[in-house]
Design an enzyme around this catalytic site. Structure first.
Site, PDB file in Angstrom:
ATOM      1  N   SER A 153      12.531  28.606 -16.558  1.00 35.46           N
ATOM      2  CA  SER A 153      11.003  28.691 -16.754  1.00 35.46           C
ATOM      3  C   SER A 153      10.670  29.583 -17.755  1.00 35.46           C
ATOM      4  O   SER A 153      10.502  29.428 -18.911  1.00 35.46           O
ATOM      5  CB  SER A 153      10.714  29.132 -15.190  1.00 35.46           C
ATOM      6  OG  SER A 153       9.218  28.991 -14.866  1.00 35.46           O
ATOM      7  N   ASP A 251       8.337  17.844 -12.145  1.00 31.47           N
ATOM      8  CA  ASP A 251       7.843  19.227 -12.695  1.00 31.47           C
ATOM      9  C   ASP A 251       6.857  19.018 -13.914  1.00 31.47           C
ATOM     10  O   ASP A 251       6.807  18.098 -14.739  1.00 31.47           O
ATOM     11  CB  ASP A 251       9.135  19.946 -13.573  1.00 31.47           C
ATOM     12  CG  ASP A 251       8.757  21.317 -13.928  1.00 31.47           C
ATOM     13  OD1 ASP A 251       7.521  21.688 -13.645  1.00 31.47           O
ATOM     14  OD2 ASP A 251       9.465  22.010 -14.598  1.00 31.47           O
ATOM     15  N   HIS A 281      10.596  21.740 -10.195  1.00 32.94           N
ATOM     16  CA  HIS A 281      10.503  23.271 -10.980  1.00 32.94           C
ATOM     17  C   HIS A 281      11.442  24.150 -10.161  1.00 32.94           C
ATOM     18  O   HIS A 281      10.854  24.363  -9.019  1.00 32.94           O
ATOM     19  CB  HIS A 281       9.248  23.645 -11.399  1.00 32.94           C
ATOM     20  CG  HIS A 281       9.251  24.833 -12.612  1.00 32.94           C
ATOM     21  ND1 HIS A 281       9.234  24.612 -13.644  1.00 32.94           N
ATOM     22  CD2 HIS A 281       9.141  26.020 -11.919  1.00 32.94           C
ATOM     23  CE1 HIS A 281       9.262  25.774 -14.295  1.00 32.94           C
ATOM     24  NE2 HIS A 281       9.095  26.648 -13.303  1.00 32.94           N
TER      25      HIS A 281
END
Length: 310
Positions: A153, A251, A281
């Site tokens: 991320s 995501d 995600h």
């Protein structure tokens, strides 16, 4: 395929977020309560905390040694958390699994976070730690070959940014970059990528939450037009290290990661791109205990060995 049924079940039971503005201190405290005790974590040969004395200042790091070997490849890991969450502890299990699977000595970086630390403090800490690791290669038992950097991320944002900084500085020791569902474009226009609309609601990370979650970082001076903030804005990607780019089907950030992988490949960078079906995600941190997704660590190991490339 649909969202993995176990992920869907867990997401359905998540409580609604509290009303009002985000509270970093409260959210961090909540994360830390989810960290398992030491006796429930994956055992390794050695895990120790130390301080990396970098050009950016002292940076807390945690070093994971998988075996009693004398020499290792190095993997420097940057945790995710929208630049204001995450810590050495919340992502301890990710670093442990990376060490076990890859056989590398893993250095997890406790970089400074927003809003307390303004941009580019966290990025400087990450890049500084990579340089520190090479300067202290003998102490770290580095075999002088593999020097990988990995992140999930926002940690993936730092991975991409660090490779650019290193290239511009003429620092060519980084051999691999691993980006797990990276955030690469911090201009959160919902129409910029189809996945921002397709996966806008119901999959954990929601498109409407991207701006407020990243506001602490952006408000600290991080300009979305700056390639150090939005690495997809970097015009020239030639000469960057080989990349493994992992995305998740459900995501909002999926398409920017896949676009970045294509742009790297067009620039002549060896790229392995993988989209994990049924995943959302955060799956490397949150759902790697599901067998379908635990393979991400073995895939990372194969990438570092040179077993996979496309």
């Amino acid at each position: 395929m649909p969202l993995h049924p176990r992920i869907a079940e867990i997401l359905a039971d998540l409580p609604a977020p509290p009303p009002g503005p985000l509270d970093p201190a409260a959210m961090r405290a909540g994360e830390e309560t989810q960290v398992p005790p030491l006796d429930q974590r994956l055992p390794l040969h050695d895990v120790r905390d130390t301080i990396a004395d970098t050009a950016a200042g002292p940076v807390p790091v945690r070093i994971y040694t998988p075996t009693d070997a004398e020499r290792f490849g190095l993997l420097i890991y940057f945790h995710g958390g929208a630049f204001f969450l995450g810590s050495l502890d919340t992502h301890d299990h990710v670093a442990r699994h990376l060490a076990q699977a890859t056989g590398c000595r893993v250095v997890s970086v406790g970089y400074r976070r927003a809003p307390e630390a303004a941009f580019p403090a966290g990025l400087d800490d990450c890049y500084g730690t990579v340089r520190w690791a090479t300067d202290h290669g003998d102490e770290l038992g580095w075999d002088g070959t593999t020097l990988a950097i990995a992140g999930d991320s926002s940690g993936g944002t730092f991975v991409a940014a660090v490779t650019g900084l290193a290239h511009d500085d003429g620092f060519d020791r980084i051999t691999h970059q691993v980006l797990y569902y990276p955030s690469l474009d911090l201009d959160f226009d919902a129409d910029r990528y189809p996945s921002m609309r397709e996966n806008a609601v119901g999959y954990g990370l929601e498109t409407a939450g991207l701006a407020p979650f990243n506001a602490f970082y952006l408000d600290s001076g991080a300009d979305p037009a700056d390639p150090r903030v939005s690495p997809i804005k970097r015009e020239d990607l030639t000469g960057l290290p080989a990349a493994l780019v992992v995305t998740a089907e459900f995501d909002p950030l999926r398409d920017e990661g896949e676009l970045y992988a294509r742009r790297l490949e067009e620039a002549g960078v060896p790229v392995t791109a993988r989209r994990y079906a049924g995943a959302n995600h955060g799956f490397v941190q949150n759902f790697s205990w599901i067998p379908d997704y635990a393979q991400v660590f073995e895939e990372t190991a194969a990438f570092l060995r040179g077993d996979t490339h496309e």
